[in-house]
Design a protein around this motif. Sequence first.
Motif, mmCIF file in Angstrom:
data_model
loop_
_atom_site.group_PDB
_atom_site.id
_atom_site.type_symbol
_atom_site.label_atom_id
_atom_site.label_comp_id
_atom_site.label_asym_id
_atom_site.label_seq_id
_atom_site.Cartn_x
_atom_site.Cartn_y
_atom_site.Cartn_z
ATOM 1 N N ALA A 22 0.819 -1.214 0.000
ATOM 2 C CA ALA A 22 0.000 0.000 0.000
ATOM 3 C C ALA A 22 0.853 1.264 0.000
ATOM 4 C CB ALA A 22 -0.936 -0.008 1.211
ATOM 5 N N ILE A 23 1.783 1.357 0.945
ATOM 6 C CA ILE A 23 2.528 2.611 1.099
ATOM 7 C C ILE A 23 3.624 2.778 0.061
ATOM 8 C CG2 ILE A 23 2.005 2.728 3.553
ATOM 9 C CD1 ILE A 23 4.839 1.801 4.154
ATOM 10 N N THR A 89 -1.899 7.104 8.579
ATOM 11 C CA THR A 89 -2.141 6.669 7.203
ATOM 12 C C THR A 89 -3.165 7.572 6.522
ATOM 13 O OG1 THR A 89 -1.658 4.369 7.809
ATOM 14 C CG2 THR A 89 -2.836 4.728 5.746
ATOM 15 N N LEU A 90 -4.253 7.877 7.221
ATOM 16 C CA LEU A 90 -5.261 8.791 6.675
ATOM 17 C C LEU A 90 -4.666 10.174 6.416
ATOM 18 C CD1 LEU A 90 -8.351 7.856 8.901
ATOM 19 C CD2 LEU A 90 -8.023 7.330 6.474
ATOM 20 N N LEU A 91 -3.785 10.614 7.312
ATOM 21 C CA LEU A 91 -3.192 11.945 7.175
ATOM 22 C C LEU A 91 -2.299 12.042 5.949
ATOM 23 C CD1 LEU A 91 -2.880 14.742 8.468
ATOM 24 C CD2 LEU A 91 -0.943 13.836 9.762
ATOM 25 N N ALA A 123 4.025 12.245 8.103
ATOM 26 C CA ALA A 123 3.013 11.263 8.505
ATOM 27 C C ALA A 123 3.336 9.884 7.948
ATOM 28 C CB ALA A 123 1.631 11.716 8.034
ATOM 29 N N PHE A 124 3.805 9.839 6.715
ATOM 30 C CA PHE A 124 4.211 8.566 6.099
ATOM 31 C C PHE A 124 5.336 7.902 6.887
ATOM 32 C CE2 PHE A 124 7.568 6.775 3.372
ATOM 33 C CZ PHE A 124 6.917 5.643 2.886
ATOM 34 N N GLU A 125 6.351 8.666 7.238
ATOM 35 C CA GLU A 125 7.500 8.103 7.949
ATOM 36 C C GLU A 125 7.103 7.628 9.348
ATOM 37 O OE1 GLU A 125 10.349 7.421 6.820
ATOM 38 O OE2 GLU A 125 10.629 8.641 5.021
ATOM 39 N N LEU A 126 6.257 8.372 10.045
ATOM 40 C CA LEU A 126 5.822 7.969 11.379
ATOM 41 C C LEU A 126 4.945 6.716 11.309
ATOM 42 C CD1 LEU A 126 5.026 11.442 12.982
ATOM 43 C CD2 LEU A 126 7.058 10.028 13.331
#
Length: 431
Positions: A22-23, A89-91, A123-126
């Motif tokens: 997904a990411i 993930t939403l962010l 946000a992705f990295e966290l």
Amino acid sequence: MMAAGTGGDRRTITSWCMYDWAISAFNTLLGTFLYNTYFQRSFAENPDIGMSLWSRGVVASALLVAILSPIVGAAADRSGRRRYLITLTLLFASFTALLTFVSPSQKHAVLTALTVYVVANVAFELATVLYNAYLPEIVSDDRLGRVSGWGWGIGYLGGLLVTVIALYVFVKPETRLAFLPTQEGFNVRATNLLVAVWVLVFSLPMFLFVKEKVPGARATAKGAFREVADTFRQISRYRETVKFLAARLVYNDALLTVFIFGVMYAGGTFGFNDEEVLQFGIALNVVAGLGALAFGSLDDRLGGKRTLLVTIVGLTAATCLAVWAPTRGWLWVAGLLIAVFVGPNQAVSRSLMARFVPERHKGEFFGFFAFSGKVTSFAGPLMVGALALRYGQRIGMASLIFLFVTGGLLLLTVNEEAGIDAARAADAAGA
């Protein structure tokens, strides 16, 4: 012995790996193969200035992640990772979608685009910190390497598929959607909507089927800071972990910079257009995915340290070749060679960290894992951006060779067996 937590069933492992799938869309299209090169070309007067501007967004992201990742990891350990992971993930999916609507002609376009990108990237990295922390819960110690490799490999396959879709549905003139406007590259920016939808859809198995142990305490800011401070005080108990994180701090800086600027280098120095960049990206994702899958088993047989050293030697040689490359053909060779080792390097780093993690500090230690990957990660982009602006992109990229070599030398000092023993002793003592 099976790691505590959700166990090692096939559905759990597959669902965990699907989050990598997904990411991967975010990393592949936004940060590596498309949007960054579009920004470089469309938001700046020339490619060198564009590379320098993009590096500022990368630096801001890195500093924020370095500060926040141990705190978020500690808070998640106290109150549960799931809600943090879903929120983050939403962010990052939402802010990725917003980039579609930031055009180069808007007032303060550069600042707006970089600000939105920074929020999405942090946000992705966290979220990745929390995702990585599930690994030692879902699989036994003797399978950490291969499962980590499966995750990276599946992630690269996801990146491959989303890149193919972006190329043929959004970019390639002969096949792209007829209703998509192309003014100011809107069709290229619209790939960010593809990324957002991709992330939201394919992260669902992770949220639905990967369980976690019920936390023992409710998270508070004070409690999270106390946990982080406690780990800093006790860090001398995990000397090999500290040495490993120091080594990763350096070689991962070089690796991240290759990700960020490698394709920008192809576009700026060798004149790759959007279509050629995506074709390059498709080939690199195929090779990187196969490399991650192949090296996972090697990690379990040889150990993380030895396998990492192999990847660092390969990355150093490939970077030398890329800097020297006189033609596009040689750049292709260098890029494919980098791809062979880049996935395994990340997968093995993650599995080695999982072996060094005491049970009760999983999220927190992976927070420090992210911290080590970000605390100085501004150095590589700043160095490349500054040198590229002054001397050209080849000189900027050449500076990464020093970082790979230094990181490899630091890794030589790590005693893998001692690091694993220290984590097991901490678990036995309940520390």
